[in-house]
Write an enzyme that holds these catalytic residues in place. Structure first.
Site, PDB file in Angstrom:
ATOM      1  N   ARG A  40      59.027  43.318  50.805  1.00 32.57           N
ATOM      2  CA  ARG A  40      58.734  44.206  49.671  1.00 32.57           C
ATOM      3  C   ARG A  40      59.302  45.604  49.887  1.00 32.57           C
ATOM      4  O   ARG A  40      59.714  46.262  48.932  1.00 32.57           O
ATOM      5  CB  ARG A  40      57.224  44.304  49.477  1.00 32.57           C
ATOM      6  N   LYS A 202      44.271  26.455  45.827  1.00 32.15           N
ATOM      7  CA  LYS A 202      43.224  26.242  44.822  1.00 32.15           C
ATOM      8  C   LYS A 202      43.742  26.173  43.398  1.00 32.15           C
ATOM      9  O   LYS A 202      44.665  26.881  43.021  1.00 32.15           O
ATOM     10  CB  LYS A 202      42.227  27.400  44.901  1.00 32.15           C
ATOM     11  N   GLY A 355      52.962  34.801  47.892  1.00 32.07           N
ATOM     12  CA  GLY A 355      52.965  35.303  49.264  1.00 32.07           C
ATOM     13  C   GLY A 355      53.237  34.207  50.287  1.00 32.07           C
ATOM     14  O   GLY A 355      54.098  34.352  51.163  1.00 32.07           O
ATOM     15  N   GLY A 379      50.451  37.304  42.509  1.00 33.37           N
ATOM     16  CA  GLY A 379      49.599  37.303  41.319  1.00 33.37           C
ATOM     17  C   GLY A 379      50.333  37.828  40.091  1.00 33.37           C
ATOM     18  O   GLY A 379      50.173  37.288  38.986  1.00 33.37           O
TER      19      GLY A 379
HETATM   20  P1  ADP Z   1      51.121  31.339  47.298  1.00 31.82           P
HETATM   21  O1  ADP Z   1      50.657  32.514  48.128  1.00 31.82           O
HETATM   22  O2  ADP Z   1      52.541  30.944  47.611  1.00 31.82           O
HETATM   23  O3  ADP Z   1      50.870  31.543  45.826  1.00 31.82           O
HETATM   24  P2  ADP Z   1      48.620  29.970  47.713  1.00 31.82           P
HETATM   25  O4  ADP Z   1      48.026  31.223  48.231  1.00 31.82           O
HETATM   26  O5  ADP Z   1      48.155  29.454  46.426  1.00 31.82           O
HETATM   27  O6  ADP Z   1      50.228  30.074  47.722  1.00 31.82           O
HETATM   28  O7  ADP Z   1      48.339  28.793  48.740  1.00 31.82           O
HETATM   29  C1  ADP Z   1      48.851  28.777  50.037  1.00 31.82           C
HETATM   30  C2  ADP Z   1      47.922  28.056  50.965  1.00 31.82           C
HETATM   31  O8  ADP Z   1      47.677  26.736  50.506  1.00 31.82           O
HETATM   32  C3  ADP Z   1      48.511  27.930  52.350  1.00 31.82           C
HETATM   33  O9  ADP Z   1      47.680  28.583  53.273  1.00 31.82           O
HETATM   34  C4  ADP Z   1      48.542  26.426  52.590  1.00 31.82           C
HETATM   35  O10 ADP Z   1      48.223  26.082  53.910  1.00 31.82           O
HETATM   36  C5  ADP Z   1      47.468  25.937  51.646  1.00 31.82           C
HETATM   37  N1  ADP Z   1      47.564  24.500  51.369  1.00 31.82           N
HETATM   38  C6  ADP Z   1      48.615  23.801  50.929  1.00 31.82           C
HETATM   39  N2  ADP Z   1      48.316  22.492  50.858  1.00 31.82           N
HETATM   40  C7  ADP Z   1      47.035  22.331  51.263  1.00 31.82           C
HETATM   41  C8  ADP Z   1      46.150  21.225  51.416  1.00 31.82           C
HETATM   42  N3  ADP Z   1      46.539  19.977  51.116  1.00 31.82           N
HETATM   43  N4  ADP Z   1      44.893  21.471  51.859  1.00 31.82           N
HETATM   44  C9  ADP Z   1      44.507  22.719  52.158  1.00 31.82           C
HETATM   45  N5  ADP Z   1      45.290  23.809  52.038  1.00 31.82           N
HETATM   46  C10 ADP Z   1      46.547  23.628  51.591  1.00 31.82           C
HETATM   47 MG    MG Z   2      48.730  33.079  48.924  1.00 34.95          MG
END
Ligand code: ADP
Ligand code: MG
Length: 400
Positions: A40, A202, A355, A379
């Protein structure tokens, strides 16, 4: 609606002007306060160099982390950020210990053309997140112009990134401009087939964008923890996996709304499971019909990877947010690694954000040049892609 963006190019006279620049220096740090990723910060270089070259007097503002209101958490001071800034850019920077007050007044009065100062973490004051008019006015008093370049914070209406626009002529920095242009083009005129690949932990954080893309994309590919809820809602057992059973009705509704569901909305057909989350975890590859009660789904399986990559290869535009597996641990990293590799160096337009997604592509050795656009917003990108109007974007745009 087409939008036009007011950028710093539109402001011809910058020489000697005090330009308040809201950047997103909210850099990830480890528990010892060491900066772990400078993406960033590096992304703000074009704006800052341009202002210096135009002999503006540059005053940088940012938040860092989530300090408790009015607590000056030492680890969240901007000192490390300032040090990193001057190391990377080779530009001297004066770092202030406050973001307003006598010393700041003095330093800005003494600031010469082409010089840069960085104010202290704006979130050390609880007024920042409340967009408090008095606090905002004080910050605004330091500038003749306001430049917003903090796309990562654009979904929040706080003092330092949105409030100031009530008091000063406001422009987009080059980073904000690029993010708006790329993401607007993606929403309005995507080259098709358009594929949306979503993963992560989630459903809650992704549901808005997922819903939006169900109506927009040619194909939606789901992985990660959120896929488990869809797997469960489709009638399969997910064992001990992360699964939001309270979101199941929502998942069912989305699936029902998609009439041509099986062609446009794909969930994994096979998965990697284990009984523990650890580097030495023993894994099994199973069809989603066969996940036993005591195991967790932690990655997408090889058949799913192959299917998703086939679809990606036929696409003209791919948007990726959220890792499809628990990539932080080697036994569950293959899905994320394969997707990152499959998306790199394609002729296709590839747009990434989030992230953890960005962390994953770095971790697996990819450079940003291998993709068309790597967004600095997590976000903010999601909300933009949901079609929401972001307050930090609104202040630099004019409806045509
Ligand atoms: P981003 O930051 O790219 O938007 P998120 O914050 O939504 O992504 O999610 C990232 C997290 O999701 C990571 O820590 C990853 O380990 C977790 N994750 C991915 N697949 C699974 C799974 N099957 N069970 C639990 N956690 C998961
Ligand atoms: Mg994240």
């Amino acid at each position: 609606m087409p939008i036009s963006i007011r950028t710093i190019h539109d402001q011809l006279e910058l020489k000697g002007k005090r330009v308040l620049v809201r950047v997103d220096f909210n850099l990830p740090m480890d528990e010892n306060g060491k900066i772990t990723d400078t993406t960033r910060l590096e992304a703000t270089e074009p704006t800052i160099r341009y202002l210096i070259q135009k002999e503006a007097r540059v005053i940088l503002l940012s938040h860092l982390g989530r300090p408790k209101p009015n607590e000056h958490d030492e680890r969240l001071k901007m000192d490390e950020v300032a040090k990193t800034f001057s190391q990377i850019f080779k530009i001297p920077i004066k770092k202030m210990d406050k973001c307003f007050g006598k010393e700041v007044d003095q330093a800005i009065t003494n600031l010469k053309n082409g010089e840069v100062i960085l104010l202290e973490n704006t979130r050390f004051h609880c007024e920042e997140e409340k967009n408090d008019p008095q606090f905002t006015k004080t910050l605004a008093s330091y500038g003749d112009l306001f430049v917003n370049d903090a796309f990562g914070a654009a979904h929040r209406a706080h003092s330092s990134n949105v409030g100031i626009a009530d008091f000063l002529p406001t422009y987009a920095g080059f980073l904000l401009e690029k993010e708006i242009k790329v993401l607007t083009a993606l929403l309005e005129t995507p080259e098709r087939p358009l594929v949306f690949l979503v993963g992560g932990a989630k459903i809650d954080t992704k549901i808005g964008v997922l819903e939006h893309f169900l109506g927009k994309a040619d194909t939606v590919l789901v992985g990660g923890g959120l896929a488990n809820t869809f797997i469960h809602a489709s009638g399969y057992d997910v064992g001990n996996s992360l699964c939001e059973k309270d979101k199941e009705n929502l998942a069912k509704r989305l699936m029902a709304e998609c009439v041509d569901f099986h062609e446009r909305f794909l969930i994994p057909t096979d998965v990697i499971v284990s009984d523990k989350i650890a580097e030495d975890a023993k894994t099994f590859t199973l069809a989603i019909e066969n996940v036993p009660k005591d195991l967790k789904i932690l990655d997408i399986g090889p058949k799913t990877i192959e299917k998703y990559l086939q679809i990606i290869q036929k696409a003209k535009t791919v948007v990726w947010n959220g890792p499809p597996g628990l990539y932080e641990f080697t036994p569950f990293a293959r899905g994320t690694k394969s997707i990152a590799k499959g998306l790199s160096n394609l002729q296709t337009t590839t747009i990434l954000g989030g992230g953890d997604t960005v962390d994953a592509i770095r971790k697996f050795g990819h450079s940003f040049k291998e993709f068309s656009h790597v967004s600095t917003g997590g976000g903010a990108m999601l909300e933009f892609l949901e079609g929401k109007e972001l307050p930090g974007v609104k202040i630099v745009t004019m409806a045509k």
